[in-house]
Scaffold this motif. Structure first.
Motif, short mmCIF file in Angstrom:
data_model
loop_
_atom_site.label_atom_id
_atom_site.label_comp_id
_atom_site.label_asym_id
_atom_site.label_seq_id
_atom_site.Cartn_x
_atom_site.Cartn_y
_atom_site.Cartn_z
N LEU A 532 0.78 -1.17 0.12
CA LEU A 532 0.03 0.02 0.00
C LEU A 532 0.92 1.27 -0.05
CD1 LEU A 532 -3.31 0.46 0.20
CD2 LEU A 532 -2.96 0.62 2.42
N GLY A 533 1.94 1.28 0.74
CA GLY A 533 2.92 2.24 0.79
C GLY A 533 3.47 2.48 -0.54
N LEU A 534 3.70 1.54 -1.12
CA LEU A 534 4.31 1.57 -2.91
C LEU A 534 3.30 1.83 -3.72
CD1 LEU A 534 6.74 -1.22 -2.40
CD2 LEU A 534 7.51 1.13 -2.26
N ASP A 535 2.09 2.11 -3.56
CA ASP A 535 0.83 2.37 -4.25
C ASP A 535 0.51 1.18 -5.20
OD1 ASP A 535 0.70 5.14 -3.44
OD2 ASP A 535 2.24 5.77 -4.87
N ARG A 536 0.79 0.17 -4.79
CA ARG A 536 0.28 -1.17 -5.29
C ARG A 536 -1.03 -1.55 -4.79
NH1 ARG A 536 5.77 -4.56 -5.50
NH2 ARG A 536 4.38 -6.35 -6.47
N ARG A 537 -1.87 -0.89 -4.94
CA ARG A 537 -3.19 -1.02 -4.28
C ARG A 537 -3.77 -2.36 -4.34
NH1 ARG A 537 -6.69 3.02 -2.44
NH2 ARG A 537 -8.92 2.11 -2.15
N ASN A 538 -3.95 -2.86 -5.75
CA ASN A 538 -4.45 -4.28 -5.84
C ASN A 538 -3.57 -5.51 -5.12
OD1 ASN A 538 -6.43 -3.12 -7.52
ND2 ASN A 538 -5.24 -3.13 -9.42
N TYR A 544 -4.17 -8.68 1.97
CA TYR A 544 -5.15 -8.25 3.30
C TYR A 544 -6.22 -9.44 3.14
CZ TYR A 544 -3.03 -3.78 4.46
OH TYR A 544 -2.15 -2.86 4.92
N GLU A 545 -6.49 -9.75 1.91
CA GLU A 545 -7.62 -10.84 1.93
C GLU A 545 -6.92 -12.19 2.27
OE1 GLU A 545 -8.83 -10.66 -2.07
OE2 GLU A 545 -10.05 -8.78 -1.99
N ARG A 546 -5.86 -12.22 1.93
CA ARG A 546 -5.01 -13.59 2.38
C ARG A 546 -4.92 -13.59 4.18
NH1 ARG A 546 -1.12 -17.23 0.47
NH2 ARG A 546 -0.82 -18.83 1.68
N LYS A 560 -8.14 -2.57 7.29
CA LYS A 560 -7.42 -1.97 6.34
C LYS A 560 -8.35 -2.10 5.00
CE LYS A 560 -3.67 -0.12 7.59
NZ LYS A 560 -3.26 1.55 7.57
N LEU A 561 -8.79 -3.53 4.53
CA LEU A 561 -9.72 -3.76 3.58
C LEU A 561 -10.87 -3.10 3.60
CD1 LEU A 561 -9.71 -7.87 3.26
CD2 LEU A 561 -8.91 -6.01 1.71
N ALA A 562 -11.49 -2.76 4.96
CA ALA A 562 -12.91 -2.01 4.79
C ALA A 562 -12.38 -0.60 4.34
CB ALA A 562 -13.30 -1.97 6.47
N GLU A 563 -11.41 -0.08 4.81
CA GLU A 563 -10.97 1.34 4.46
C GLU A 563 -10.89 1.45 2.87
OE1 GLU A 563 -7.71 2.30 6.58
OE2 GLU A 563 -8.78 2.40 8.54
N LEU A 564 -10.11 0.34 2.32
CA LEU A 564 -10.01 0.33 0.81
C LEU A 564 -11.30 0.06 0.16
CD1 LEU A 564 -6.75 -1.96 0.77
CD2 LEU A 564 -6.82 0.34 0.26
N LYS A 576 -19.17 -5.56 5.64
CA LYS A 576 -18.72 -6.92 5.97
C LYS A 576 -17.34 -6.94 6.82
CE LYS A 576 -21.17 -9.86 2.70
NZ LYS A 576 -20.99 -10.77 1.93
N CYS A 577 -16.51 -6.11 6.58
CA CYS A 577 -15.01 -6.09 6.94
C CYS A 577 -15.14 -5.45 8.29
CB CYS A 577 -14.15 -5.40 6.09
SG CYS A 577 -13.65 -6.35 4.72
#
Length: 720
Positions: A532-538, A544-546, A560-564, A576-577
């Motif tokens: 996330l800090g490297l801007d690799r959002r996907n 985070y899902e893992r 974190k997933l909820a925020e994304l 849900k998150c």
């Protein structure tokens, strides 16, 4: 020998193994055999009578036939002298006595050097040849027994290790430290290979040969020089060296009760998993032997397959018939042909198995179960310090400072200069936030044992607390130099570089830790943070899902997933998150066990919302859920969430009050429309809302959809 046997046969073999390993200079293997001897089920009356009858001459003759060759080998006079030197730690002197140049000088030759001129000449010649003679290894004596050959090789190996440690202590450069080798290994390899081909090595001699090969090249097979191949009568183009694992297996098949050989083989399996199949097939003939089961327990714990280890421990201790079948699914096959006499378990009183069980629960972060087993172990052996440092880690995590203080005082009373004691005391001072004092004790542990892995890792943690990142990096690197499988040190390196905002470096080390411990959600949370800090959002979302799929005990990934998802406009996934985050916090608050299975009772939703402790992350989650339920016309759930914010002192409190006013206004408008016969038909909750998934049986707070017919767009599953 019988691969299964009965308890009394195991008792006899363990007694002999303890004596033989002690005679061979293997005190740890001797102690292990003695510990398992004490762990065997107590003999019944029939076996006691059988033991008493074994004293007659016929039974003594029958038992003598069951001795291994290693146990019947008697040393000659020179070997007895070398054994006494070995026990005193004079390894080079013991090896010299057992070498061809180690004969004693006759007394009558003293008259030839009694004059001062002869003495000066002798002294001068000795001075010139000192360096050459001390570095030269003379060949072994011709009259050595297999015991003497083993003792000479092992003495040379230990002397080389001692010199290696002395040299490493004097070096400061990490690269130079890792390049230092035991100087005797190449000569010992050539010498022991010749003896192995000639059949002159017993099981313990093969064990030393395996240790030498392991020190030289690990599991790799080395080439044989043309001269060596010619001396062995082998074609040089076809010759290849032995592998350490093959030699250890030969040693174990000849004498299966040398625990040191099993440990070295287990270390090779942990370092190179590609040899697991070879080891399993080679040891298939003794797969029903309880020594093989102990080996599997050790390998599983080292490889973090703790569920399999627990299953085999239950089999060994309690005779659980189904445990072995469960364990077989994880790697090494474990035979199930224990006889009926052992249906209640072999080692019902084994302190070693209980300590391994505690370590397995500790590694899976089941701290309550680990705490129970460590307590039982301390009550059974109050003067035991083995694995008590891990017990102190459990007490530290559970924040039981009083119990940790008692453990520290008891350890100091037992032996204040044991590395385990220093770790325990260091953990106590760390729990009191006295980090300088903790560092002092961790450094003391390293002075007592420079290779103490957990001491280096804990020292790095303390330096992080003291904001000394350079010292922390050095400590973590020393830990991974000792063992590349120390995932805590790799994770610590990642944290340190993340503090320094060097995210690419941090990502590299976090991935190393995740590769070693892939079922730990913390590793994937850390990777997600770096991405996330490297801007690799996907990629961050996938990490985070893992983490969520692995439990996410701390609730970091769910938040974190909820925020994304909230930023992406995926409101249902975000809700849900946030709800899962509140559930995890409630579970940790009530039971102390994070990441346990979600409750599906009808009142579960209300219980979580009403009783969860509200801090800043929870307040954010409650505020979002209140807005979400209001927008989806689930006013009761929205009121419940917003009401909890009234006790929170932050800005969310006023926002919650505003939400309550808005919800009550909407409810009044809706009631008025119904009272005056408004043209609008009654509005039902949205089909995709969480309310629609409550069903008639109550709210399900798991993250899975309760409707199997839900389409792919509305469903949401976490997958690795």
């Amino acid at each position: 020998f019988s691969t299964t046997g009965n308890i009394e046969q195991a008792r006899v073999h363990l007694r002999r193994a303890s004596k033989e390993c002690l005679r061979r200079g293997l005190p740890l293997a001797s102690r292990w055999a003695s510990e398992q001897l004490m762990g065997l089920a107590p003999p019944n009356e029939r076996s006691k009578r059988s033991q008493r009858s074994d004293y007659n001459e016929d039974n003594n003759q029958r038992q003598s036939e069951n001795f291994f060759a290693e146990e019947t080998c008697e040393p000659n006079d020179v070997e007895i002298y070398a054994l006494s030197l070995f026990d005193l730690g004079e390894y080079s002197r013991a090896a010299y006595v057992l070498s061809s140049g180690g004969g004693s000088l006759p007394l009558d030759m003293a008259s030839h050097i009694n004059s001062s001129s002869h003495l000066a000449a002798a002294t001068g010649s000795m001075t010139e040849s000192t360096n050459h003679s001390f570095s030269q290894i003379h060949p072994p004596r011709y009259d050595l027994t297999p015991l003497g050959r083993y003792l000479r090789a092992y003495s040379l190996y230990l002397e080389g290790e001692r010199k290696k440690e002395e040299k490493v202590t004097e070096l400061r450069d990490p690269l130079e430290r890792t390049s230092v080798q035991n100087v005797h290994l190449p000569t010992l390899e050539a010498e022991l290979r010749r003896m192995s081909v000639r059949g002159e090595l017993d099981a313990f001699g093969l064990y030393v040969y395996g240790v030498v090969l392991k020190g030289l090249r690990g599991t790799r097979r080395g080439p044989i020089g043309k001269r060596t191949a010619a001396s062995l009568g082998v074609n040089g183009s076809d010759a290849s060296g032995d592998t350490a694992q093959a030699i250890f297996i030969r040693s174990i098949l000849m004498y299966p009760y040398n625990w040191s050989a099993w440990l070295d083989l287990a270390e090779l399996c942990s370092d190179d998993p590609s040899i697991d199949r070879e080891v399993e097939q080679s040891l298939s003939s003794i797969s029903g032997h309880w020594m093989y089961h102990f080996f599997c327990v050790h390998v599983y714990i080292e490889n973090r397959a703790n569920e399999n280890a627990i299953a085999i421990i239950e089999k060994l201790a309690n005779g659980n018939i189904n445990a072995t079948a469960e364990a077989a699914s994880g790697g090494f096959e474990v035979a199930e042909h224990f006889d009926d006499a052992n249906a209640d378990g072999f080692f019902v009183q084994s302190s070693y198995l209980q300590s391994q069980l505690a370590m397995a629960y500790y590694d899976v972060r089941d701290y309550d179960s680990a705490h129970e087993h460590f307590l039982a172990l301390a009550e059974r052996e109050p003067y035991r310090l083995d694995h008590m440092d891990a017990f102190s880690n459990v007490l530290y995590v559970k924040d039981q400072k009083v119990a940790l203080s008692h453990l520290a005082h008891r350890s100091i009373a037992i032996d204040k200069y044991r590395p385990e004691t220093c770790i325990i005391v260091g953990n106590y001072y760390s729990s009191k936030a006295r980090h300088e004092k903790a560092v002092q004790y961790f450094q003391r542990a390293l002075k007592l044992d420079r290779t103490y892995l957990s001491a280096w890792t804990l020292l790095g943690h303390e330096y992080i607390e003291m904001k000394n990142t350079a010292a922390a990096i050095e400590a973590y690197r020393r830990a991974v130099d000792i063992s590349e499988r120390e995932y805590r040190a790799w994770y610590g390196l990642g944290q340190t570089y993340e503090i320094l905002n060097m995210l690419l470096h941090a990502l590299f080390y976090f991935r190393k830790a995740a590769a070693l411990h892939p079922h730990d959600s913390r590793m994937w949370c850390a990777i997600g943070g770096c991405l996330l800090g490297l801007d690799r959002r996907n990629d961050a979302e996938k990490s985070y899902e893992r983490a969520v799929s692995l439990g996410d005990g701390e609730g970091i990934a769910t938040r974190k997933l909820a925020e994304l998802y909230r930023e992406d406009g995926e409101e249902e996934k975000a809700a849900k998150c946030f709800l899962r985050h509140l559930e995890l916090r409630y579970q940790a608050q009530e039971t102390g066990v994070v990441g346990s299975k979600a409750s599906s009772s009808p009142d579960a939703f209300e219980m979580v919302i009403r009783n969860v402790r509200v801090d800043e992350p929870e307040a954010e989650a409650l505020l979002y859920l209140a807005n979400y339920y209001r927008d989806n016309l689930e006013y009761d759930a929205a009121i419940l969430c917003a009401t909890r914010l009234e006790d929170y002192p932050g800005p969310e409190k006023e926002q919650g009050k505003g939400l309550l006013r808005d919800i009550r206004l909407r409810m009044d408008q809706k009631a008025g429309e119904r009272r005056y016969g408004a043209l609008q038909s009654p509005v039902t909750p949205a089909a995709g809302s969480l309310l629609a998934r409550r069903g008639r049986g109550g709210f399900n707070i798991t993250m899975e959809s309760s409707s199997p017919a839900a389409n792919a767009e509305s469903s949401f599953e976490f997958s690795p």
